[in-house]
Design an enzyme around this catalytic site. Structure first.
Site, PDB file in Angstrom:
ATOM      1  N   ASP A   1       0.852  -1.187   0.000  1.00 15.82           N
ATOM      2  CA  ASP A   1       0.000   0.000   0.000  1.00 15.82           C
ATOM      3  C   ASP A   1       0.884   1.231   0.000  1.00 15.82           C
ATOM      4  OD1 ASP A   1      -2.449  -1.337   0.010  1.00 15.82           O
ATOM      5  OD2 ASP A   1      -2.563  -1.377   2.191  1.00 15.82           O
TER       6      ASP A   1
ATOM      7  N   ASP B   1      -6.971  -1.226  -4.764  1.00 14.71           N
ATOM      8  CA  ASP B   1      -8.082  -0.944  -3.847  1.00 14.71           C
ATOM      9  C   ASP B   1      -9.052   0.063  -4.463  1.00 14.71           C
ATOM     10  OD1 ASP B   1      -6.791  -2.599  -1.990  1.00 14.71           O
ATOM     11  OD2 ASP B   1      -5.799  -0.909  -1.008  1.00 14.71           O
TER      12      ASP B   1
END
Length: 156
Positions: free
Chosen positions: A110, A127
């Site tokens: 991330d 995402d």
């Protein structure tokens, strides 16, 4: 139908390739900061908001089962595919991209950190694509429901 299927697979492949390229840039040291958003490297053991991190190495298998189940559903429920291919393309692309991370890095990479007005979870392009896919499915569902109501009203 072939055009839809082609676009569906192009979305999946495009999301996976762009996501992996962006993650590679961050892994190679790209960083950026602004008042609202920062690009920072974080490894996520869990799913969204680090949920299910306790599953550790099993989480990738759970995600694979969910993605395979969704793909099989689309294969056998052709009417659903015809109506919802766009949303499911983004969801499957983002899901596959994050599963790849679990095999390559042991965790999901991330890097987008929202910190303006409030601090939000750190996330990645995959995402965002999953969220876009869910949004597309919701829009398609609302449009379908509206059409169904109008047709029912005409028949009554």
């Amino acid at each position: 139908m072939r055009l839809r299927a082609g676009l569906f697979f192009a979305i999946i492949v495009g999301v996976v390739l762009l996501d992996q390229w962006l993650k590679l840039q961050v892994l190679e040291g790209f960083r950026w900061e602004s008042r609202a958003i920062s690009i920072v490297l974080v490894y996520n053991d869990g799913a969204a908001f680090s949920m299910f991190a306790f599953l550790q190495g099993w989480l990738k298998w759970v995600q694979i089962a969910l993605l395979a189940g969704l793909a099989l559903y689309l294969v056998f429920a052709k009417g659903v595919f015809r109506q919802c291919w766009l949303g499911f393309g983004f969801i499957l692309g983002g899901g596959v991209a994050n599963v790849i991370d679990r095999f390559v890095y042991g965790k999901v990479v991330d890097y987008v950190y929202w910190h303006y007005w409030f601090e939000f979870a750190i996330f990645n392009f995959a995402d965002v694509c999953i969220d876009i896919g869910v949004g597309a499915l919701l829009v398609q569902w609302f449009v379908y429901e509206r059409k169904s109501r109008k047709e029912a009203a005409r028949k009554a």
